[in-house]
Design an enzyme around this catalytic site. Structure first.
Site, PDB file in Angstrom:
ATOM      1  N   CYS A  16      34.952  37.357  52.631  1.00  0.00           N
ATOM      2  CA  CYS A  16      35.202  35.929  52.680  1.00  0.00           C
ATOM      3  C   CYS A  16      33.961  35.143  53.057  1.00  0.00           C
ATOM      4  CB  CYS A  16      36.350  35.579  53.641  1.00  0.00           C
ATOM      5  SG  CYS A  16      36.289  36.379  55.223  1.00  0.00           S
ATOM      6  N   GLY A  42      33.867  35.627  47.990  1.00  0.00           N
ATOM      7  CA  GLY A  42      35.312  35.780  47.865  1.00  0.00           C
ATOM      8  C   GLY A  42      35.811  35.073  46.631  1.00  0.00           C
ATOM      9  N   ASN A 117      35.752  34.798  58.902  1.00  0.00           N
ATOM     10  CA  ASN A 117      35.019  35.821  58.162  1.00  0.00           C
ATOM     11  C   ASN A 117      34.857  37.018  59.080  1.00  0.00           C
ATOM     12  OD1 ASN A 117      31.528  36.197  57.148  1.00  0.00           O
ATOM     13  ND2 ASN A 117      33.317  37.340  56.489  1.00  0.00           N
ATOM     14  N   GLY A 118      35.416  38.150  58.697  1.00  0.00           N
ATOM     15  CA  GLY A 118      35.296  39.348  59.516  1.00  0.00           C
ATOM     16  C   GLY A 118      36.568  40.148  59.520  1.00  0.00           C
ATOM     17  N   TYR A 257      22.802  43.318  49.983  1.00  0.00           N
ATOM     18  CA  TYR A 257      23.617  42.930  48.834  1.00  0.00           C
ATOM     19  C   TYR A 257      24.446  41.668  49.011  1.00  0.00           C
ATOM     20  CZ  TYR A 257      27.276  43.126  45.251  1.00  0.00           C
ATOM     21  OH  TYR A 257      28.136  42.805  44.233  1.00  0.00           O
ATOM     22  N   ASP A 360      18.919  49.923  41.715  1.00  0.00           N
ATOM     23  CA  ASP A 360      20.171  49.258  42.082  1.00  0.00           C
ATOM     24  C   ASP A 360      20.233  49.158  43.598  1.00  0.00           C
ATOM     25  OD1 ASP A 360      22.572  47.990  41.770  1.00  0.00           O
ATOM     26  OD2 ASP A 360      23.647  49.687  40.904  1.00  0.00           O
ATOM     27  N   ASP A 361      21.158  48.318  44.093  1.00  0.00           N
ATOM     28  CA  ASP A 361      21.230  48.089  45.534  1.00  0.00           C
ATOM     29  C   ASP A 361      21.960  49.190  46.275  1.00  0.00           C
ATOM     30  OD1 ASP A 361      24.236  47.051  45.995  1.00  0.00           O
ATOM     31  OD2 ASP A 361      23.464  46.265  44.124  1.00  0.00           O
TER      32      ASP A 361
END
Length: 485
Positions: A16, A42, A117-118, A257, A360-361
């Site tokens: 989120c 999100g 957020n979390g 990322y 790539d990450d």
């Protein structure tokens, strides 16, 4: 039915993003713009709650911000100079409007809205105790636990009730709350999840990333510090430190990322850090090749860093179409494979006859890497070397990130040689954990007090995981999935 591109499905996902503003004439419109900038955090649902000095107003909807909050009638229905919003992504937990944030409740002290957020790692235990005391939950989100803890606190003032609630929760949280007394913003004591503060004229803004401040033309002031609680009331800012000082552990994957590359996270440019990770990857894992090719779009900065450090040319060997939305096609391997090419296609003329390095990450399940290597070989690459700009992801996250159960993490089941064979690459290598820290400006990872939360790589969780510890192993992941924000 192929609803999302397979290259995008095999990623860890931040669950989120939050944005709040206090003291703006068009608060809800500003929040909508800020949420647009945070859409990558999100994409399942979005919501905005505003306060006009007397009443709270809320609009929540499934889907993207665009289409739900770009209509004048919806913004006009969210009046007031204070507003906060939320974009949501969940895993296999319930997808329902009742879980879309901000969550709102009428408390004895007045209205209370919260965007989170979390992930609260003791939410299930707290919920059981609250239900025994008579609380009635309206959602399956762990965020609602915060509302009930505030509502049932025996402290006198709302601020003290809120602090009392925070002291009972474990895990990771960045919160923006709206009350009749003002806007509250806070970050957990370890600072696991990000939160920044900005200013637009006289308005104060909080957001998950600085890019959301850029979009609305706001000035970046600073990060909300780990363990800090900020109260904004009538333009005045009050900083409160309700917790004892501890060494912070912000999420390292924000740099790898999650965050947009044009954001500043804890004082560092995300784009510059990702280039530095790529350079470190080239130092640690060189290989003779003709081209460095990023896996779009998240692998681009690291690939640039790898190319600059190694002296091997950087080229766009995979072309991504940004004009294709969801593709609805029937199942079947052949048709599904064709659907992949709607969004990503090999730059065949560039690749044929070349030895290539793909950057790539991360590797999560390995399905993405397998498809990409196959695509490169079909395009005529003579050698395909895979380089990953993070250490192997061996552990699940319990702090607000969508992570598969550990049994589905490729690195938890195989060593690097086995993973290389699985994805059919000629070689496979990851940046080391010390190399990742060096790219972030640290000499190396501190064994006793790590500077970041890197549990997905090391298994070193910085908090207790009460709900996980209370469950049988086979039940742990399903419980986690039901509590995502």
């Amino acid at each position: 039915m192929l609803t999302t591109h397979p290259f995008d499905d095999d990623k860890l996902r931040e669950e989120c993003g939050i944005f709040g503003i206090s003291g703006a004439e068009t608060a809800s419109a500003m929040v909508a713009l800020g949420l647009h900038a945070l859409q990558h955090r999100g994409q399942e649902a979005a919501g905005i709650t505003s306060f006009d000095g007397r009443d709270f107003h809320t609009h929540r909807a499934m889907g993207h911000v665009a289409g739900n909050f770009d209509r004048d009638d919806i913004i006009r229905g969210l009046p007031g100079s204070t507003a906060c919003g939320h974009v949501r992504y969940s895993t296999t937990g319930e997808t329902a409007l009742r879980n879309v944030q901000p969550l709102y409740a009428d408390l004895a002290s007045g209205g209370f809205a919260v965007a989170h957020n979390g992930n609260i790692s003791n939410a299930m235990k707290l919920k059981r105790n609250l239900v025994r005391r008579g609380s009635i939950f309206q959602s399956t989100s762990d965020t609602e636990t915060i509302i009930h803890l505030v509502a049932t606190s025996t402290y006198r003032t709302l601020l003290d009730k809120f602090i009392d609630a925070l002291k009972q929760i474990e895990g990771a949280y960045s919160l923006i709350c709206m009350t009749p007394e003002g806007m509250l913003a806070c970050r957990d004591p370890l600072g696991i999840r990000p939160l920044v503060m900005g200013r637009l004229d006289k308005a104060i803004i909080f957001a998950s990333e600085t890019v959301a401040l850029d979009v609305v033309g706001a000035e970046y002031i600073r990060s909300v510090e780990p363990g800090e609680l900020i109260l904004v009331r009538e333009g005045e800012i009050q900083s409160i430190r309700p917790f004892g000082a501890v060494a912070p552990r912000p999420c390292i994957f924000e740099h790898v990322y999650f965050s947009r590359p044009d954001s500043i996270v804890d004082g560092s440019s995300v784009y510059s850090v990702r280039k530095a990770i790529g350079a470190q990857l080239a130092i640690e894992n060189p290989v003779d090749a003709d081209l460095v090719i990023p896996v779009p779009d998240s692998g681009v900065p690291a690939a640039i860093g790898y190319a600059q450090e190694s002296g091997i040319p950087f080229e766009l060997g995979i072309i991504r179409s940004h004009y294709v939305g969801r593709t609805f096609i029937q199942p079947g391997d052949k048709v599904r494979h064709l659907g992949v090419k709607l969004k990503h296609n090999a730059n065949r003329a560039l690749i044929t006859g070349k030895k290539i390095i793909l950057v790539d990450d991360s590797i999560v399940r390995g399905t993405t890497s397998l498809k990409i290597v196959q695509m490169m070989r079909e395009a005529g690459a003579t050698e395909v070397h895979m380089r990953i700009a993070s250490p192997p992801t061996r552990h699940s996250c319990f702090y607000g990130v969508d992570t598969p159960e550990r049994a589905k993490l490729l690195a938890a089941q195989m060593n690097v040689a086995q993973m290389c064979e699985y994805i059919h690459a000629d070689t496979l290598a990851f940046v080391s954990i010390d190399g990742l820290y060096r790219a972030l400006g640290e000499a190396k990872r501190a064994d006793i007090h790590p500077q970041y939360c890197d549990a997905c790589f090391t298994g070193d969780y910085p908090t207790t995981l009460t709900d996980q510890d209370d469950l049988a192993p086979e039940d742990q992941f399903s419980m986690l999935a039901e509590r995502v924000n």
